[in-house]
Scaffold this active site. Structure first.
Site, short mmCIF file in Angstrom:
data_model
loop_
_atom_site.label_atom_id
_atom_site.label_comp_id
_atom_site.label_asym_id
_atom_site.label_seq_id
_atom_site.Cartn_x
_atom_site.Cartn_y
_atom_site.Cartn_z
N ARG A 52 2.08 -27.81 2.66
CA ARG A 52 1.66 -28.00 1.28
C ARG A 52 0.18 -27.67 1.15
NH1 ARG A 52 5.11 -32.23 2.61
NH2 ARG A 52 6.94 -32.45 1.28
N LYS A 100 3.31 -35.59 3.33
CA LYS A 100 3.68 -36.41 2.18
C LYS A 100 4.34 -37.70 2.67
CE LYS A 100 5.77 -35.87 -2.39
NZ LYS A 100 6.52 -34.94 -3.26
N HIS A 119 2.51 -23.06 -4.12
CA HIS A 119 3.79 -23.73 -3.85
C HIS A 119 4.91 -22.71 -3.65
CE1 HIS A 119 6.50 -27.14 -3.70
NE2 HIS A 119 7.32 -26.50 -4.51
N ARG A 129 5.18 -21.66 -0.21
CA ARG A 129 5.99 -22.64 0.54
C ARG A 129 7.48 -22.33 0.38
NH1 ARG A 129 6.27 -27.99 2.57
NH2 ARG A 129 7.69 -29.37 1.43
#
Length: 337
Positions: free
Chosen positions: A186, A211, A284, A287
């Site tokens: 991330r 996270k 993102h 990712r």
């Protein structure tokens, strides 16, 4: 004086200035393990809801949202919340309405279960927002990824002004962008890395804060190790800045840790040059690009779950446990044909 973009933390504090006091306890303390962008979304949603409820609930006549106390939530009914969500849904996408419902559930659960200031939690009876399952993912395929990497390496498509500064930044930028594509980290996870977090011998970033406040090792490929080595050698040769283990891994021209916004703008520049028209690519989506390429290569959904650090997939703990040691074995997955 040039305009300075406010940080997400500053924006969150601005939102809290107009919210009930109990929201501060939730967003600053209870939800502190969540990303700042998530808490900012919560705050914005709660401001919309409490402005609506103080305007439409007779019990809150002459009250502003900031005047509400936790116990006041006892006067908000299931029907009122359902009505609010239905009105909200008329002008917002189902996914946005579902996020609003999640924000309301979070604050009502906090007041009910943590503060214990209301007797009944109305969210347990509020209608769920239906979202159609999407069968597509926005990502870069391997050819597009290669085009992006080549633009960073060779300056293809960059303007003459951009090329003037390319040599000073290309090693850093290549190490950053390829790490996203290579590991699925991330943005906040990569941006917060220090030099001491990188172990080139083992090809891994150690102690990555993922996270959920978990610290994990994240393995990268030999190719990424090469880019990092080149960048770090260039970094250490620059006597202007120190390169101690405690120093930020990726820095800006002033020697400070590169900001989240700095990484976003850097990616925008290369995407515009390498892939004109792909204005849907964000960090993102890099990712997502990793996830699509990795699964196409490995065909191992459990390995992907572990690499992506996903906690919300509908899998049981036993499957997650079976994937715990997969990262190291699959670190050179990009080299497979």
């Amino acid at each position: 004086m040039p305009y300075e973009k406010k940080s997400k933390s500053e924006l969150l504090l601005e939102q809290l200035d107009t919210l009930p006091q109990f929201c501060s306890g939730f967003l600053l303390n209870r939800a502190s393990e969540r990303e700042i962008s998530t808490r900012l979304s919560y705050a914005r949603d709660l401001n919309i809801f409490f402005k609506y409820i103080t305007s439409n609930n007779k019990h809150f006549k002459n009250k502003q949202p900031i005047d509400l106390e936790g116990s006041d939530l006892d006067f908000i009914t299931i029907d009122e919340i359902d009505r609010f969500l239905q009105l909200f849904l008329e002008s917002h996408a189902p996914s946005t309405a579902a996020r609003m419902r999640a924000s309301l559930s979070a604050i009502f659960n906090y007041v009910s279960n943590t503060l214990r200031q209301i007797n009944n939690n109305p969210m347990t009876g509020v209608t769920k927002v239906k979202i159609e399952n999407k069968d597509y993912v926005i990502y870069l395929d391997r050819d597009e990824q290669e085009a992006l990497i080549n633009t960073i390496k060779y300056g293809t498509g960059l303007t003459s002004n951009q090329l003037k500064h390319a040599d000073k930044k290309s090693c850093r930028d290549l190490a950053i962008i390829f790490m996203f594509l290579d590991t699925g980290l991330r943005l906040s996870e990569l941006q917060s890395l220090d030099i001491g977090d990188i172990d080139l011998d083992r090809c891994c970033a150690t102690g990555v804060r993922r996270k959920g406040n978990e610290y994990r090792e994240v393995y990268f490929s030999d190719e990424e190790a090469g880019y990092l080595k080149e960048y770090l050698e260039q970094r250490k040769a620059n006597i202007k800045f120190s390169a101690l283990p405690s120093d930020p891994l990726f820095i800006n021209p002033q020697g400070s840790r590169i900001s989240v916004r700095g990484i976003e703008l850097m990616l925008d520049k290369y995407v515009a040059a390498a892939l004109p028209g792909r204005n849907d690519i964000t960090v993102h989506k890099l990712r997502s690009s990793f996830a699509m390429s990795f699964y196409s290569s490995e065909k191992d959904i459990l390995a992907l779950q572990e690499r992506m650090n996903h906690k919300s997939l509908n899998t049981t703990n036993i499957y997650a446990k079976a994937a715990e040691n997969v990262s190291k074995k699959t670190r050179n997955w990009r080299e497979k044909k």
